[in-house]
Design a protein around this motif. Structure first.
Motif, PDB file in Angstrom:
ATOM      1  N   ARG A  79       0.847  -1.211   0.000  1.00 17.27           N
ATOM      2  CA  ARG A  79       0.000   0.000   0.000  1.00 17.27           C
ATOM      3  C   ARG A  79       0.878   1.256   0.000  1.00 17.27           C
ATOM      4  NH1 ARG A  79      -3.954  -0.984   5.009  1.00 17.27           N
ATOM      5  NH2 ARG A  79      -4.486   1.204   4.689  1.00 17.27           N
ATOM      6  N   LEU A  80       1.929   1.244   0.826  1.00 17.52           N
ATOM      7  CA  LEU A  80       2.752   2.459   0.962  1.00 17.52           C
ATOM      8  C   LEU A  80       3.685   2.670  -0.221  1.00 17.52           C
ATOM      9  CD1 LEU A  80       3.606   2.430   4.747  1.00 17.52           C
ATOM     10  CD2 LEU A  80       1.730   3.564   3.561  1.00 17.52           C
ATOM     11  N   ALA A  81       4.017   1.588  -0.913  1.00 21.10           N
ATOM     12  CA  ALA A  81       4.915   1.716  -2.068  1.00 21.10           C
ATOM     13  C   ALA A  81       4.287   2.606  -3.138  1.00 21.10           C
ATOM     14  CB  ALA A  81       5.258   0.346  -2.623  1.00 21.10           C
ATOM     15  N   GLN A  82       2.952   2.728  -3.111  1.00 22.66           N
ATOM     16  CA  GLN A  82       2.273   3.622  -4.056  1.00 22.66           C
ATOM     17  C   GLN A  82       2.733   5.075  -3.871  1.00 22.66           C
ATOM     18  OE1 GLN A  82      -0.153   2.150  -6.015  1.00 22.66           O
ATOM     19  NE2 GLN A  82       0.101   0.213  -4.929  1.00 22.66           N
ATOM     20  N   SER A  83       3.209   5.395  -2.658  1.00 25.84           N
ATOM     21  CA  SER A  83       3.623   6.777  -2.364  1.00 25.84           C
ATOM     22  C   SER A  83       4.989   7.106  -2.933  1.00 25.84           C
ATOM     23  CB  SER A  83       3.662   7.028  -0.855  1.00 25.84           C
ATOM     24  OG  SER A  83       2.489   6.640  -0.253  1.00 25.84           O
ATOM     25  N   ASN A  84       5.591   6.119  -3.615  1.00 20.61           N
ATOM     26  CA  ASN A  84       6.871   6.372  -4.262  1.00 20.61           C
ATOM     27  C   ASN A  84       8.006   6.640  -3.293  1.00 20.61           C
ATOM     28  OD1 ASN A  84       7.763   6.054  -6.751  1.00 20.61           O
ATOM     29  ND2 ASN A  84       7.360   8.163  -7.474  1.00 20.61           N
ATOM     30  N   ILE A  85       7.953   6.008  -2.136  1.00 24.32           N
ATOM     31  CA  ILE A  85       9.073   6.126  -1.197  1.00 24.32           C
ATOM     32  C   ILE A  85       9.572   4.709  -0.899  1.00 24.32           C
ATOM     33  CG2 ILE A  85       8.356   8.262  -0.030  1.00 24.32           C
ATOM     34  CD1 ILE A  85       7.564   6.031   2.154  1.00 24.32           C
ATOM     35  N   GLN A  86      10.797   4.618  -0.369  1.00 33.71           N
ATOM     36  CA  GLN A  86      11.338   3.286  -0.109  1.00 33.71           C
ATOM     37  C   GLN A  86      10.682   2.666   1.125  1.00 33.71           C
ATOM     38  OE1 GLN A  86      15.609   3.005   0.129  1.00 33.71           O
ATOM     39  NE2 GLN A  86      15.530   0.774   0.378  1.00 33.71           N
TER      40      GLN A  86
END
Ligand SMILES: Nc1nc2c(ncn2[C@@H]2O[C@H](COP(=O)(O)OP(=O)(O)O)[C@@H](O)[C@H]2O)c(=O)[nH]1
Ligand SMILES: [Mg+2]
Length: 234
Positions: A79-86
């Protein structure tokens, strides 16, 4: 068979080892000037949703990475990878909290010197993560209004040790029995220093104060990295 009493000091020894590894992590984070925020709360309290809403706003001016703690899956990390952060996933394989050795095992996967903020989403639990220092600068505890207003009294330690307390899902207050003034009183009796912020990820309420709080934490860390001692060396 003779009646024998065996004293098991496992918990104490584990915590001592955790404490020394957390101290090493704290110095490592300080050397690299990265601020570390540990987010705790029950399963379903809204921790990942909070990050999904916060990361796009914070990453406009901060370089951020996330460590996701979960028992078995990588669902939150995805889910968080969608935010374009590692995002680095730790699976505890049933373990009910993260500990310093687990964090130590993944920090080499992160470009620490290029980060301003490292956020750790701990395993969903109000009991086990308490007292397990991860070398963080601050701890945020998320309590959703759907969990019941008795939880701070039932699980006081995480609330006592928190640096900020987030009351999440306030959009649901009209529909659930949750005595907000009473919870605020209990939280104040447990912890006078932590601000208590009300948030609704659905409506977007309360995010300005929360994001300000995070930015101030990062600023404070920058000040400490330039010469002062960590306020939170435990
Ligand atoms: N109504 C409402 N639901 C929310 C809010 N924040 C999260 N949720 C929901 O609560 C559930 C659990 O959220 P999640 O972020 O996965 O919780 P976590 O287990 O603490 O990471 C999901 O169905 C979310 O959509 C909120 O502010 N309001
Ligand atoms: Mg989650």
């Amino acid at each position: 068979m003779a009646n024998t009493v065996v004293k098991v000091k496992l918990a104490r020894d584990l915590r001592a080892k955790n404490k020394s590894e957390a101290a090493e992590l704290r110095s490592l984070f300080k050397r690299h000037g990265v601020c570390v925020l540990n987010i705790l709360g029950s399963p379903g309290a809204g921790k990942t949703t909070l990050l999904e809403e916060s990361l796009p706003k914070l990453s406009t001016d901060l370089r951020i990475a996330v460590i996701e703690g979960d028992l078995y899956t990588a669902r939150d990390a995805e889910r968080l990878a969608q935010s374009n952060i590692q995002v680095v996933q730790i699976n505890t394989e049933g373990g009910c909290h993260l500990d310093a050795p687990m964090i130590g095992g993944v920090v080499s996967d992160l470009p620490l010197s290029q980060l301003d903020l490292l956020i750790i989403e701990n395993v969903g639990n109000l009991v086990c993560p308490a007292g397990f220092d991860l070398g963080e600068d601050a701890t945020a505890v998320v309590l959703s209004v759907t969990e019941g207003d008795d939880k701070p009294e039932k699980y006081p330690q995480v609330f006592r040790e928190a640096d900020v307390i987030l009351l999440s899902k306030t959009d649901l207050l009209p529909y659930v029995p949750f005595n907000l003034p009473e919870v605020r009183d209990v939280l104040h009796s447990l912890n006078q220093k932590a601000p208590v912020l009300e948030l609704s990820a659905i409506k977007g309420d309360g995010f300005v104060s929360w994001l300000d709080w995070v930015r101030q934490l990062v600023e404070k860390k920058r000040g400490e990295t330039h010469g002062c001692e960590s306020a939170r060396a435990r």
